[in-house]
Design an enzyme around this catalytic site. Structure first.
Site, PDB file in Angstrom:
ATOM      1  N   TYR A   1       0.737  -1.249   0.127  1.00 44.76           N
ATOM      2  CA  TYR A   1      -0.012   0.028  -0.037  1.00 44.76           C
ATOM      3  C   TYR A   1       0.864   1.141   0.045  1.00 44.76           C
ATOM      4  O   TYR A   1       0.690   2.360  -0.541  1.00 44.76           O
ATOM      5  CB  TYR A   1      -1.037   0.106   1.098  1.00 44.76           C
ATOM      6  CG  TYR A   1      -2.031   1.195   1.041  1.00 44.76           C
ATOM      7  CD1 TYR A   1      -3.184   0.874   0.496  1.00 44.76           C
ATOM      8  CD2 TYR A   1      -1.678   2.438   1.592  1.00 44.76           C
ATOM      9  CE1 TYR A   1      -4.188   1.858   0.307  1.00 44.76           C
ATOM     10  CE2 TYR A   1      -2.788   3.504   1.473  1.00 44.76           C
ATOM     11  CZ  TYR A   1      -3.734   3.225   0.673  1.00 44.76           C
ATOM     12  OH  TYR A   1      -4.712   4.238   0.752  1.00 44.76           O
TER      13      TYR A   1
ATOM     14  N   PHE B   1      -7.443  21.649 -24.407  1.00 45.17           N
ATOM     15  CA  PHE B   1      -7.538  20.140 -24.580  1.00 45.17           C
ATOM     16  C   PHE B   1      -9.053  19.822 -23.733  1.00 45.17           C
ATOM     17  O   PHE B   1      -9.269  20.199 -22.859  1.00 45.17           O
ATOM     18  CB  PHE B   1      -6.504  19.293 -24.210  1.00 45.17           C
ATOM     19  CG  PHE B   1      -6.698  17.602 -24.187  1.00 45.17           C
ATOM     20  CD1 PHE B   1      -6.613  17.434 -25.502  1.00 45.17           C
ATOM     21  CD2 PHE B   1      -7.037  17.158 -23.295  1.00 45.17           C
ATOM     22  CE1 PHE B   1      -7.017  15.848 -25.768  1.00 45.17           C
ATOM     23  CE2 PHE B   1      -7.627  15.558 -23.651  1.00 45.17           C
ATOM     24  CZ  PHE B   1      -7.324  15.106 -24.701  1.00 45.17           C
ATOM     25  N   THR B   2      -9.527  18.570 -24.416  1.00 37.54           N
ATOM     26  CA  THR B   2     -11.015  18.707 -23.529  1.00 37.54           C
ATOM     27  C   THR B   2     -10.793  18.540 -22.113  1.00 37.54           C
ATOM     28  O   THR B   2     -11.513  19.172 -21.450  1.00 37.54           O
ATOM     29  CB  THR B   2     -11.453  17.492 -24.320  1.00 37.54           C
ATOM     30  OG1 THR B   2     -10.567  16.256 -23.938  1.00 37.54           O
ATOM     31  CG2 THR B   2     -11.822  17.473 -25.693  1.00 37.54           C
TER      32      THR B   2
ATOM     33  N   ASP C   1       1.837  20.195 -20.269  1.00 34.61           N
ATOM     34  CA  ASP C   1       1.090  18.904 -20.797  1.00 34.61           C
ATOM     35  C   ASP C   1       1.887  18.112 -21.443  1.00 34.61           C
ATOM     36  O   ASP C   1       1.941  18.331 -22.820  1.00 34.61           O
ATOM     37  CB  ASP C   1      -0.304  19.594 -21.391  1.00 34.61           C
ATOM     38  CG  ASP C   1      -1.161  18.125 -21.571  1.00 34.61           C
ATOM     39  OD1 ASP C   1      -0.497  16.935 -21.737  1.00 34.61           O
ATOM     40  OD2 ASP C   1      -2.304  18.295 -21.953  1.00 34.61           O
TER      41      ASP C   1
ATOM     42  N   LYS D   1       0.056   7.882 -23.465  1.00 34.08           N
ATOM     43  CA  LYS D   1       0.446   8.077 -24.623  1.00 34.08           C
ATOM     44  C   LYS D   1       1.894   7.842 -24.761  1.00 34.08           C
ATOM     45  O   LYS D   1       2.354   6.905 -24.959  1.00 34.08           O
ATOM     46  CB  LYS D   1       0.055   9.491 -24.981  1.00 34.08           C
ATOM     47  CG  LYS D   1      -1.304  10.272 -24.316  1.00 34.08           C
ATOM     48  CD  LYS D   1      -2.402   9.580 -24.940  1.00 34.08           C
ATOM     49  CE  LYS D   1      -3.806  10.047 -24.273  1.00 34.08           C
ATOM     50  NZ  LYS D   1      -3.789  11.431 -23.709  1.00 34.08           N
TER      51      LYS D   1
ATOM     52  N   ARG E   1     -12.831  15.151 -34.092  1.00 34.30           N
ATOM     53  CA  ARG E   1     -12.424  16.352 -33.293  1.00 34.30           C
ATOM     54  C   ARG E   1     -12.992  17.523 -34.133  1.00 34.30           C
ATOM     55  O   ARG E   1     -12.135  18.180 -34.978  1.00 34.30           O
ATOM     56  CB  ARG E   1     -10.920  16.185 -33.434  1.00 34.30           C
ATOM     57  CG  ARG E   1     -10.040  15.359 -32.220  1.00 34.30           C
ATOM     58  CD  ARG E   1     -10.578  15.898 -30.916  1.00 34.30           C
ATOM     59  NE  ARG E   1     -10.009  15.172 -29.961  1.00 34.30           N
ATOM     60  CZ  ARG E   1     -10.590  14.851 -28.790  1.00 34.30           C
ATOM     61  NH1 ARG E   1     -11.915  15.010 -28.449  1.00 34.30           N
ATOM     62  NH2 ARG E   1     -10.011  13.998 -27.526  1.00 34.30           N
TER      63      ARG E   1
ATOM     64  N   PHE F   1     -18.561  14.314 -26.535  1.00 32.50           N
ATOM     65  CA  PHE F   1     -18.193  13.461 -27.765  1.00 32.50           C
ATOM     66  C   PHE F   1     -18.272  12.075 -27.361  1.00 32.50           C
ATOM     67  O   PHE F   1     -18.435  11.075 -28.052  1.00 32.50           O
ATOM     68  CB  PHE F   1     -16.778  13.860 -28.294  1.00 32.50           C
ATOM     69  CG  PHE F   1     -15.569  14.022 -27.266  1.00 32.50           C
ATOM     70  CD1 PHE F   1     -15.658  14.960 -26.507  1.00 32.50           C
ATOM     71  CD2 PHE F   1     -14.937  12.954 -27.051  1.00 32.50           C
ATOM     72  CE1 PHE F   1     -14.555  15.117 -25.422  1.00 32.50           C
ATOM     73  CE2 PHE F   1     -14.010  13.074 -26.064  1.00 32.50           C
ATOM     74  CZ  PHE F   1     -13.768  14.181 -25.525  1.00 32.50           C
TER      75      PHE F   1
HETATM   76  C1  LIG Z   1      -5.010  12.036 -23.223  1.00 32.37           C
HETATM   77  C2  LIG Z   1      -4.716  13.681 -22.860  1.00 32.37           C
HETATM   78  C3  LIG Z   1      -4.914  14.188 -21.602  1.00 32.37           C
HETATM   79  C4  LIG Z   1      -5.702  13.309 -20.740  1.00 32.37           C
HETATM   80  O1  LIG Z   1      -5.349  12.197 -19.969  1.00 32.37           O
HETATM   81  P1  LIG Z   1      -5.735  10.923 -19.863  1.00 32.37           P
HETATM   82  O2  LIG Z   1      -4.749  10.118 -19.309  1.00 32.37           O
HETATM   83  O3  LIG Z   1      -6.827  10.583 -20.984  1.00 32.37           O
HETATM   84  O4  LIG Z   1      -6.815  11.214 -18.414  1.00 32.37           O
HETATM   85  C5  LIG Z   1      -4.490  15.417 -21.454  1.00 32.37           C
HETATM   86  N1  LIG Z   1      -3.700  16.172 -22.356  1.00 32.37           N
HETATM   87  C6  LIG Z   1      -3.652  15.635 -23.752  1.00 32.37           C
HETATM   88  C7  LIG Z   1      -2.777  16.578 -24.687  1.00 32.37           C
HETATM   89  C8  LIG Z   1      -4.011  14.324 -23.857  1.00 32.37           C
HETATM   90  O5  LIG Z   1      -4.010  14.076 -25.081  1.00 32.37           O
END
Ligand SMILES: *Cc1c(COP(=O)(O)O)cnc(C)c1O
Length: 462
Positions: A77, A129-130, A220, A263, A387, A454
């Site tokens: 933990y 970004f969303t 980011d 990613k 998109r 979306f």
């Molecule tokens: C995917 C993404 C996020 C969010 O990350 P999650 O792991 O999906 O929560 C934030 N910023 C960018 C540019 C992304 O591509």
């Protein structure tokens, strides 16, 4: 640079050890599946998909080293050994001092937004970004786009369309006041612009503004290695630097970062928040236990943290990233050579179809990109995503649809998953949909969720 590195070939620096079988479907089966899914590719079952380009998020193939690392999961933990490996990797390859694991990128976005944003604040950034913008808004802030205009023009071939418009930012700081701006949200390889990079020159200029006004930069860094590759290839003075060195330099010009390890970092789940300021770290450690888990696991299993630590190292390898982007560009070139309208230059993580040009007879309110993604799926079982107007959501103040300039279908390429032959199948399918484009009708939205619509919206053909 040795001879090998100078060659143009992007051939993969790995071979295949295990395969996952795919189901081939008929057109009738796909027609039934897309109706069932309300013409939203997010609502398809993956068993009905042949080549899945929905996203590059969590869809990478892990290496044998990463899978071995999974077996070394220390599922304690508190104080898991794998956390320390992750901590070391973030320090070594990204240079940030403090790390807090989170279940994925948005977990980190939630925490940093809650710590830094006060109601009424403005957060400038190089395109929204969303999930990032939503967390900024939920914390009471408002996003302000300061990306260069070229980024909103799918035909502009400028090589660094992720750059910040420094004058626009300066004038925003002048009118709003630096105290209303808690940080600049800086994305590398800007996702919503089509995976477009920021140049080191622009980042250095941005850093100067940030230091002059005492405004932090929160990075980011979801696709920082892909951005570094473009700097290495296209920016003067960087061709002799390794991607790894460039990644470190980018991070050194920022104060903290949110990361979706799903990613660049080649894992199926995970993320983190990183920073250099001990006070922010202290607060983040307090908040992470509320939303994610203890500060040494943040919603992740020990094995996941181990896979991320190994994935980070693999992700900044020059051969890896050249092959990754080489494959994306290969698909892009096939489409360009067939006259298909795509966003140029080809970005880091996918090829983006320009749906406004592909389906010029459809008004934006008839959801051209959503329509096109559904048509491609029915043609070949290739799954892409919208998109455009659906992703852009509604204006926070007026409740009206946002009408973004970019109305795109994203063909996102998972890392280390598909082959050159798959890229050819994708291109053939899009060419076939393109030749039949005049017969394609638009759609109307029949169900609209409140947040991030979306993902779950449903549509009907007009
Ligand atoms: C995917 C993404 C996020 C969010 O990350 P999650 O792991 O999906 O929560 C934030 N910023 C960018 C540019 C992304 O591509």
């Amino acid at each position: 640079m040795n001879k090998q590195e100078k060659r143009h070939s992007w051939a993969e620096p790995y071979k295949i050890k295990m395969v996952e079988l795919l189901k081939m479907t008929t057109r009738e089966e796909r027609e039934a599946a897309i109706i069932e899914a309300g013409y939203n590719t997010f609502l398809l079952r993956s068993k009905d998909v042949y080549i899945d380009l929905l996203t590059d998020s969590g869809t990478s193939a892990m290496s044998d080293r990463q899978w071995s690392g999974m077996m070394l999961g220390d599922e304690a933990y508190a104080g898991s050994e794998n956390f320390y490996h992750l901590d070391d990797a973030v320090k070594k390859f990204y240079g940030y001092k403090y790390v807090i694991p989170t279940h994925q990128g948005r977990g980190a976005e939630n925490i940093i937004s809650k710590i830094l944003i006060k109601p009424g604040d403005i957060i400038p950034g190089n395109m929204y970004f969303t999930t990032t913008r939503l967390h900024q808004e939920l914390a009471g802030g408002k996003f302000a786009d300061v990306i260069i205009d070229e980024a909103h023009d799918p035909d502009n071939e400028f090589l660094f369309k992720g750059n910040v418009n420094i004058e626009k930012l300066e004038s925003l700081i002048k009118t709003a006041g630096a105290r209303k701006i808690p940080y600049i949200a800086l994305a590398t390889a800007v996702n919503m612009a089509g995976g477009q990079p920021i140049s080191m020159e622009n980042l250095k200029a941005l850093r100067e503004v940030s230091l002059n006004h005492g405004i932090k930069i929160i990075h980011d860094m979801t696709r920082v290695a892909e951005n570094a590759f473009f700097i290495q290839r296209n920016e003067e003075g960087y061709s002799d630097k390794s991607v790894s060195e460039i990644v470190l330099e980018i991070c050194s010009l920022t104060d903290g970062a949110t990361m979706s390890a799903k990613k660049d970092a080649l894992v199926n789940i995970g993320g983190f928040l990183a920073m250099n300021d001990p006070d922010i770290y202290e607060e983040a450690r307090n908040l992470v236990v509320v939303y994610e888990g203890l500060h040494t696991y943040g919603g992740l299993a020990g094995r996941d943290m181990e896979a991320i630590a190994i994935g980070i190292e693999e992700s900044v390898n020059d051969d890896h990233i050249r092959a990754r982007i080489g494959q994306v560009e290969y698909l892009g070139d096939l489409l360009i050579n067939s006259g298909i309208p795509v966003v140029k230059p080809i970005g880091g993580h996918g090829v983006f179809l320009n749906a406004k040009k592909f389906l010029p007879h459809l008004k934006q309110i008839a959801f051209p990109a959503q329509t096109l993604a559904a048509e491609i799926y029915v043609d070949s079982g290739v799954r892409s995503m919208e998109r455009g107007i659906v992703s852009a959501g509604r204006n926070k103040d007026t409740g009206e649809h946002n009408f973004p300039n970019l109305e795109l279908v994203r063909l996102t390429i998972p890392r280390r998953v598909y082959t050159q032959a798959h890229m050819e199948v994708i291109a053939e399918s899009i060419e076939s949909v393109y030749s039949n484009r005049e017969n394609i009708k638009g759609m109307k939205m029949i169900y609209e969720p409140k947040y991030l619509r979306f993902f779950q919206a449903r549509f009907e053909k007009l």
